[in-house]
Design a protein around this motif. Structure first.
Motif, PDB file in Angstrom:
ATOM      1  N   VAL A 119       0.844  -1.191   0.000  1.00  0.00           N
ATOM      2  CA  VAL A 119       0.000   0.000   0.000  1.00  0.00           C
ATOM      3  C   VAL A 119       0.879   1.241   0.000  1.00  0.00           C
ATOM      4  O   VAL A 119       1.620   1.487   0.970  1.00  0.00           O
ATOM      5  N   ARG A 120       0.837   1.998  -1.079  1.00  0.00           N
ATOM      6  CA  ARG A 120       1.597   3.238  -1.144  1.00  0.00           C
ATOM      7  C   ARG A 120       1.181   4.161  -0.007  1.00  0.00           C
ATOM      8  O   ARG A 120      -0.007   4.406   0.216  1.00  0.00           O
ATOM      9  N   GLY A 121       2.169   4.683   0.721  1.00  0.00           N
ATOM     10  CA  GLY A 121       1.887   5.615   1.798  1.00  0.00           C
ATOM     11  C   GLY A 121       1.640   4.973   3.139  1.00  0.00           C
ATOM     12  O   GLY A 121       1.443   5.680   4.137  1.00  0.00           O
ATOM     13  N   SER A 122       1.650   3.640   3.214  1.00  0.00           N
ATOM     14  CA  SER A 122       1.413   2.947   4.487  1.00  0.00           C
ATOM     15  C   SER A 122       2.717   2.342   5.004  1.00  0.00           C
ATOM     16  O   SER A 122       3.286   1.441   4.386  1.00  0.00           O
ATOM     17  N   LYS A 123       3.194   2.841   6.146  1.00  0.00           N
ATOM     18  CA  LYS A 123       4.413   2.298   6.733  1.00  0.00           C
ATOM     19  C   LYS A 123       4.236   0.834   7.138  1.00  0.00           C
ATOM     20  O   LYS A 123       5.202   0.063   7.134  1.00  0.00           O
ATOM     21  N   ARG A 124       3.000   0.451   7.481  1.00  0.00           N
ATOM     22  CA  ARG A 124       2.736  -0.929   7.886  1.00  0.00           C
ATOM     23  C   ARG A 124       3.016  -1.914   6.753  1.00  0.00           C
ATOM     24  O   ARG A 124       3.304  -3.084   7.002  1.00  0.00           O
ATOM     25  N   MET A 125       2.933  -1.465   5.526  1.00  0.00           N
ATOM     26  CA  MET A 125       3.132  -2.346   4.382  1.00  0.00           C
ATOM     27  C   MET A 125       4.517  -2.203   3.753  1.00  0.00           C
ATOM     28  O   MET A 125       4.831  -2.892   2.782  1.00  0.00           O
ATOM     29  N   ALA A 126       5.352  -1.321   4.301  1.00  0.00           N
ATOM     30  CA  ALA A 126       6.656  -1.048   3.693  1.00  0.00           C
ATOM     31  C   ALA A 126       7.548  -2.282   3.652  1.00  0.00           C
ATOM     32  O   ALA A 126       8.387  -2.425   2.747  1.00  0.00           O
ATOM     33  N   TYR A 127       7.367  -3.207   4.603  1.00  0.00           N
ATOM     34  CA  TYR A 127       8.251  -4.372   4.666  1.00  0.00           C
ATOM     35  C   TYR A 127       8.173  -5.228   3.403  1.00  0.00           C
ATOM     36  O   TYR A 127       9.131  -5.951   3.073  1.00  0.00           O
ATOM     37  N   LYS A 128       7.075  -5.169   2.680  1.00  0.00           N
ATOM     38  CA  LYS A 128       6.920  -6.028   1.506  1.00  0.00           C
ATOM     39  C   LYS A 128       7.847  -5.631   0.359  1.00  0.00           C
ATOM     40  O   LYS A 128       7.994  -6.377  -0.599  1.00  0.00           O
ATOM     41  N   ALA A 129       8.447  -4.454   0.472  1.00  0.00           N
ATOM     42  CA  ALA A 129       9.373  -4.010  -0.572  1.00  0.00           C
ATOM     43  C   ALA A 129      10.805  -4.457  -0.306  1.00  0.00           C
ATOM     44  O   ALA A 129      11.706  -4.146  -1.086  1.00  0.00           O
ATOM     45  N   ARG A 130      11.047  -5.175   0.780  1.00  0.00           N
ATOM     46  CA  ARG A 130      12.408  -5.541   1.167  1.00  0.00           C
ATOM     47  C   ARG A 130      12.926  -6.808   0.496  1.00  0.00           C
ATOM     48  O   ARG A 130      14.093  -7.157   0.654  1.00  0.00           O
TER      49      ARG A 130
END
Length: 240
Positions: free
Chosen positions: A205-216
């Motif tokens: 989700v763009r803009g959601s820190k909770r979902m940032a891990y999926k880009a790792r």
């Protein structure tokens, strides 16, 4: 189509979902086909966002064969290499439920799953019309007794990969930071060993820190109007 509800990821936004029931003798094939166009499974239902004024939710998957762990991820793999990993049939246990309660209390207090009871959890795990396991992660056994359960993931095996439906773990374990990242990496390595090209991580989700891990866990592909394409998400937060 569901009615609009407050978005759990972006304040001030509302979410709406389109869904269909998975049943009959070809439920697994239908789930595979829908998974390739951005649907996710929940029990016997497949759904995807259909929000009229927002397209921040993007389906993402890891290209398992091309994945190379970063230096930080290698440390997490090494730290947790002693865990005993077992693919169990989709049958809920009280031990799993207590682990989930602790995870929700630590990471998602007041969230949509915080009121889940034992029956709700059993439905989440056991109501599946497709090929599903719950993968358990345990510390080394002491004698004949199984080791402590520190992580679990409800996982579907699709024709082209593993779909991580929901993972949870001991988020307060002082000796095992990064357990959530380890569970994802273990799935990537499992998919590669099984000859499956992808691991589906759900929605970034763009803009959601909770979902940032999926880009790792690159290389990552997103579902676009042109189909699945590789992309470079915004920089994610550092690993713990």
């Amino acid at each position: 189509m569901t009615s609009p509800n407050p978005c759990p990821y972006l304040p001030g936004k509302f979410e709406r979902k389109v869904f269909t029931e998975l049943n009959g003798p070809h439920a697994a094939e239908l789930n595979d086909a829908l998974g390739r166009i951005g649907f996710r499974r929940s029990q016997s239902v497949a759904y995807r966002p259909s929000c009229p004024d927002c397209n921040a939710c993007v389906s993402v998957r890891v290209v398992a064969h091309d994945y190379r762990p970063s230096t930080s991820q290698k440390r997490i793999l090494k730290r947790n290499r002693d865990l005993e990993v077992t693919a169990c049939r989709p049958w809920s246990t009280d031990e799993q439920f207590q682990l989930l309660r602790g995870y929700l209390s630590s990471r998602h207090p007041g969230g949509g799953m915080s009121n889940m009871d034992e029956m709700d959890f059993a439905d989440m795990v056991e109501q599946t019309p497709v090929h599903t396991h719950i993968i358990e992660y345990r510390e080394p056994r002491q004698g004949f007794a199984p080791g402590k359960l520190v992580g679990a993931c409800l996982t579907d095996r699709q024709a082209d990969g593993l779909s991580m439906i929901y993972s949870f773990y001991d988020a307060e374990h002082a000796d095992r930071p990064g357990l959530g990242n380890f569970i994802i990496m273990d799935h990537i390595l499992r998919a590669r060993a099984a000859g499956l090209p992808y691991v589906y991580l759900g929605y970034w989700v763009r803009g959601s820190k909770r979902m940032a891990y999926k880009a790792r866990f690159g290389p990552v592909e997103k579902l676009s109007a042109e189909g699945w394409v590789r992309f470079e998400p915004e920089p994610a937060e550092s690993l713990s």
